[in-house]
Design an enzyme around this catalytic site. Structure first.
Site, PDB file in Angstrom:
ATOM      1  N   MET A  30     -49.163  28.032 -23.770  1.00  0.00           N
ATOM      2  CA  MET A  30     -47.881  27.358 -23.528  1.00  0.00           C
ATOM      3  C   MET A  30     -47.570  26.391 -24.668  1.00  0.00           C
ATOM      4  O   MET A  30     -46.726  25.503 -24.529  1.00  0.00           O
ATOM      5  CB  MET A  30     -47.906  26.624 -22.183  1.00  0.00           C
ATOM      6  CG  MET A  30     -48.133  27.588 -21.013  1.00  0.00           C
ATOM      7  SD  MET A  30     -47.486  26.979 -19.452  1.00  0.00           S
ATOM      8  CE  MET A  30     -48.454  25.502 -19.247  1.00  0.00           C
ATOM      9  N   GLY A  31     -48.263  26.545 -25.793  1.00  0.00           N
ATOM     10  CA  GLY A  31     -47.942  25.741 -26.972  1.00  0.00           C
ATOM     11  C   GLY A  31     -48.544  24.346 -26.932  1.00  0.00           C
ATOM     12  O   GLY A  31     -49.456  24.073 -26.153  1.00  0.00           O
ATOM     13  N   GLU A  35     -57.327  22.067 -30.565  1.00  0.00           N
ATOM     14  CA  GLU A  35     -58.504  22.837 -30.996  1.00  0.00           C
ATOM     15  C   GLU A  35     -58.981  23.840 -29.941  1.00  0.00           C
ATOM     16  O   GLU A  35     -59.608  24.839 -30.276  1.00  0.00           O
ATOM     17  CB  GLU A  35     -59.652  21.888 -31.367  1.00  0.00           C
ATOM     18  CG  GLU A  35     -59.455  21.139 -32.676  1.00  0.00           C
ATOM     19  CD  GLU A  35     -59.349  22.070 -33.890  1.00  0.00           C
ATOM     20  OE1 GLU A  35     -60.020  23.121 -33.914  1.00  0.00           O
ATOM     21  OE2 GLU A  35     -58.574  21.737 -34.809  1.00  0.00           O
ATOM     22  N   HIS A  37     -57.049  25.729 -27.959  1.00  0.00           N
ATOM     23  CA  HIS A  37     -56.262  26.945 -28.199  1.00  0.00           C
ATOM     24  C   HIS A  37     -56.727  27.637 -29.487  1.00  0.00           C
ATOM     25  O   HIS A  37     -56.870  28.861 -29.536  1.00  0.00           O
ATOM     26  CB  HIS A  37     -54.778  26.607 -28.389  1.00  0.00           C
ATOM     27  CG  HIS A  37     -54.117  25.979 -27.206  1.00  0.00           C
ATOM     28  ND1 HIS A  37     -53.658  24.677 -27.220  1.00  0.00           N
ATOM     29  CD2 HIS A  37     -53.814  26.472 -25.986  1.00  0.00           C
ATOM     30  CE1 HIS A  37     -53.099  24.404 -26.056  1.00  0.00           C
ATOM     31  NE2 HIS A  37     -53.178  25.465 -25.275  1.00  0.00           N
ATOM     32  N   LYS A 149     -61.865  26.157 -19.483  1.00  0.00           N
ATOM     33  CA  LYS A 149     -61.206  24.935 -19.004  1.00  0.00           C
ATOM     34  C   LYS A 149     -60.391  25.214 -17.736  1.00  0.00           C
ATOM     35  O   LYS A 149     -60.398  24.445 -16.795  1.00  0.00           O
ATOM     36  CB  LYS A 149     -60.332  24.408 -20.138  1.00  0.00           C
ATOM     37  CG  LYS A 149     -59.142  23.603 -19.769  1.00  0.00           C
ATOM     38  CD  LYS A 149     -59.476  22.146 -19.747  1.00  0.00           C
ATOM     39  CE  LYS A 149     -58.391  21.287 -19.145  1.00  0.00           C
ATOM     40  NZ  LYS A 149     -57.080  21.849 -19.070  1.00  0.00           N
ATOM     41  N   SER A 185     -56.639  19.142 -23.751  1.00  0.00           N
ATOM     42  CA  SER A 185     -55.554  19.670 -22.924  1.00  0.00           C
ATOM     43  C   SER A 185     -54.240  19.175 -23.500  1.00  0.00           C
ATOM     44  O   SER A 185     -54.165  18.032 -23.987  1.00  0.00           O
ATOM     45  CB  SER A 185     -55.704  19.164 -21.487  1.00  0.00           C
ATOM     46  OG  SER A 185     -54.495  19.326 -20.781  1.00  0.00           O
TER      47      SER A 185
HETATM   48  P1  AMP Z   1     -52.283  26.495 -21.936  1.00  0.00           P
HETATM   49  O1  AMP Z   1     -51.457  26.385 -23.179  1.00  0.00           O
HETATM   50  O2  AMP Z   1     -52.676  25.172 -21.367  1.00  0.00           O
HETATM   51  O3  AMP Z   1     -51.683  27.443 -20.936  1.00  0.00           O
HETATM   52  O4  AMP Z   1     -53.652  27.169 -22.385  1.00  0.00           O
HETATM   53  C1  AMP Z   1     -53.682  28.396 -23.045  1.00  0.00           C
HETATM   54  C2  AMP Z   1     -55.105  28.884 -23.073  1.00  0.00           C
HETATM   55  O5  AMP Z   1     -55.922  27.947 -23.783  1.00  0.00           O
HETATM   56  C3  AMP Z   1     -55.708  29.043 -21.678  1.00  0.00           C
HETATM   57  O6  AMP Z   1     -56.506  30.211 -21.637  1.00  0.00           O
HETATM   58  C4  AMP Z   1     -56.547  27.796 -21.557  1.00  0.00           C
HETATM   59  O7  AMP Z   1     -57.635  27.934 -20.660  1.00  0.00           O
HETATM   60  C5  AMP Z   1     -57.039  27.633 -22.980  1.00  0.00           C
HETATM   61  N1  AMP Z   1     -57.479  26.255 -23.194  1.00  0.00           N
HETATM   62  C6  AMP Z   1     -56.800  25.114 -22.901  1.00  0.00           C
HETATM   63  N2  AMP Z   1     -57.549  24.030 -23.177  1.00  0.00           N
HETATM   64  C7  AMP Z   1     -58.738  24.493 -23.657  1.00  0.00           C
HETATM   65  C8  AMP Z   1     -59.936  23.867 -24.113  1.00  0.00           C
HETATM   66  N3  AMP Z   1     -60.068  22.539 -24.136  1.00  0.00           N
HETATM   67  N4  AMP Z   1     -60.934  24.669 -24.531  1.00  0.00           N
HETATM   68  C9  AMP Z   1     -60.823  26.012 -24.510  1.00  0.00           C
HETATM   69  N5  AMP Z   1     -59.717  26.658 -24.087  1.00  0.00           N
HETATM   70  C10 AMP Z   1     -58.691  25.913 -23.674  1.00  0.00           C
END
Ligand code: AMP
Length: 283
Positions: A30-31, A35, A37, A149, A185
């Site tokens: 989701m952008g 690190e 991502h 996460k 996050s």
């Molecule tokens: P999001 O943009 O929050 O939807 O996350 C996109 C992807 O990145 C998802 O698969 C998350 O689980 C992963 N992600 C987010 N935060 C972390 C993190 N701290 N370490 C590893 N993967 C992450």
């Protein structure tokens, strides 16, 4: 790197790559990239011929009182970061193309979607499963990469992929943390200075609970101390859950029994920000 905004074009491009025998690694996000991502993108690039990243803040997975409007957006910087990692394709769709007028289909993974976060965010995993199914259909990846996460998300998606015979391998990558243990996050950007300090307690509490699980301490004591440690922080305004769960069924455990692995997971609110974190513990 090619930036594609039209779903049909992404689908044709990815389909042709697969027809040429190339493997595709896909990373949905989701952008507001950090690190965590980037670790998924690096892993995808190292294991596949073609790397596809998507940035789409999916309205369907946000509840009416959640942070869709204020969710951090930083597309210009995101593009620079993805380019640097030499991803091949960035998919940046418009909402109207992802959810055309009259959109009326959704995917519900029963049971798993209602536990843990699902209890506090009704409809969230329906939104996640639906958008991930759409994105997997558009990219036909060999492998798709998700972070530990969001552990419940990985369990829900693996079940959906299995149940619907989607031909992608789901790869779960380790949680990337700040120096004090806080899981990275996009929502950490919401935290004021004091709240940010408090946020490190999540990992400390999880780590202590993990030692207790390994030591074979009773589940009630582990749960009580986990709650006590989080409640002691004045900036933690609510504990949605903090406990030990079965890593596949996501059911709360009364005893660990014969289980080799357990999930310790927490979700708390610090002011207006909801944070989640977890550890998988081998016994
Ligand atoms: P999001 O943009 O929050 O939807 O996350 C996109 C992807 O990145 C998802 O698969 C998350 O689980 C992963 N992600 C987010 N935060 C972390 C993190 N701290 N370490 C590893 N993967 C992450």
């Amino acid at each position: 790197m090619e930036i594609i905004r039209i779903p049909r074009i992404l689908q044709d491009t990815c389909f042709k790559q697969r027809m040429h025998g190339r493997s595709i690694g896909f990373v949905p996000t989701m952008g507001a990239l950090h690190e965590g991502h980037l670790s998924l993108i690096k892993r995808a690039a190292s294991e596949n011929d073609i790397t596809v990243v998507s940035i789409f803040v999916n309205p369907m997975q946000f509840g009416p009182s959640e942070d869709l409007a204020s969710y951090p957006r930083d597309v210009e910087n995101d593009i620079l970061k993805i380019r640097e990692l030499k991803a091949d394709i960035l998919f940046l769709p418009d909402n109207s193309l992802m959810y055309a007028e009259g959109f009326s289909t959704s995917i519900q993974v029963d049971g798993l979607s209602e536990r843990l976060c699902g209890h506090f965010r009704p409809g969230h995993f329906r939104g996640v499963a639906t958008v991930v199914a759409k994105l997997l259909n558009l990219t036909s990846p060999t492998r798709a990469y998700f972070g530990q996460k969001d552990f419940q998300q990985t369990v829900v998606i693996k079940r959906m992929v299995r149940d619907l015979n989607i031909g992608a391998e789901i790869v779960v990558c380790p949680t990337i943390r700040e120096a004090d243990g806080l899981a990275m996050s996009s929502r950490n950007r919401y935290l004021a200075a004091e709240e940010r300090t408090t946020a490190a307690t999540l990992y400390k509490a999880l780590s202590r609970a993990s030692q207790q699980v390994v030591a074979g301490e009773p589940m009630t004591r582990i749960r009580e101390q986990l709650h006590a440690m989080l409640s002691a922080e004045p900036k933690i305004t609510a504990i949605d859950y903090a406990s030990v769960f079965h890593p596949e069924t996501l059911q709360e455990l009364q005893e660990t029994g014969q289980l080799k692995e357990v999930l310790i997971a927490v979700a708390v609110r610090i002011g207006k920000t909801r944070l989640i974190d977890n550890l998988i513990v081998n016994r």
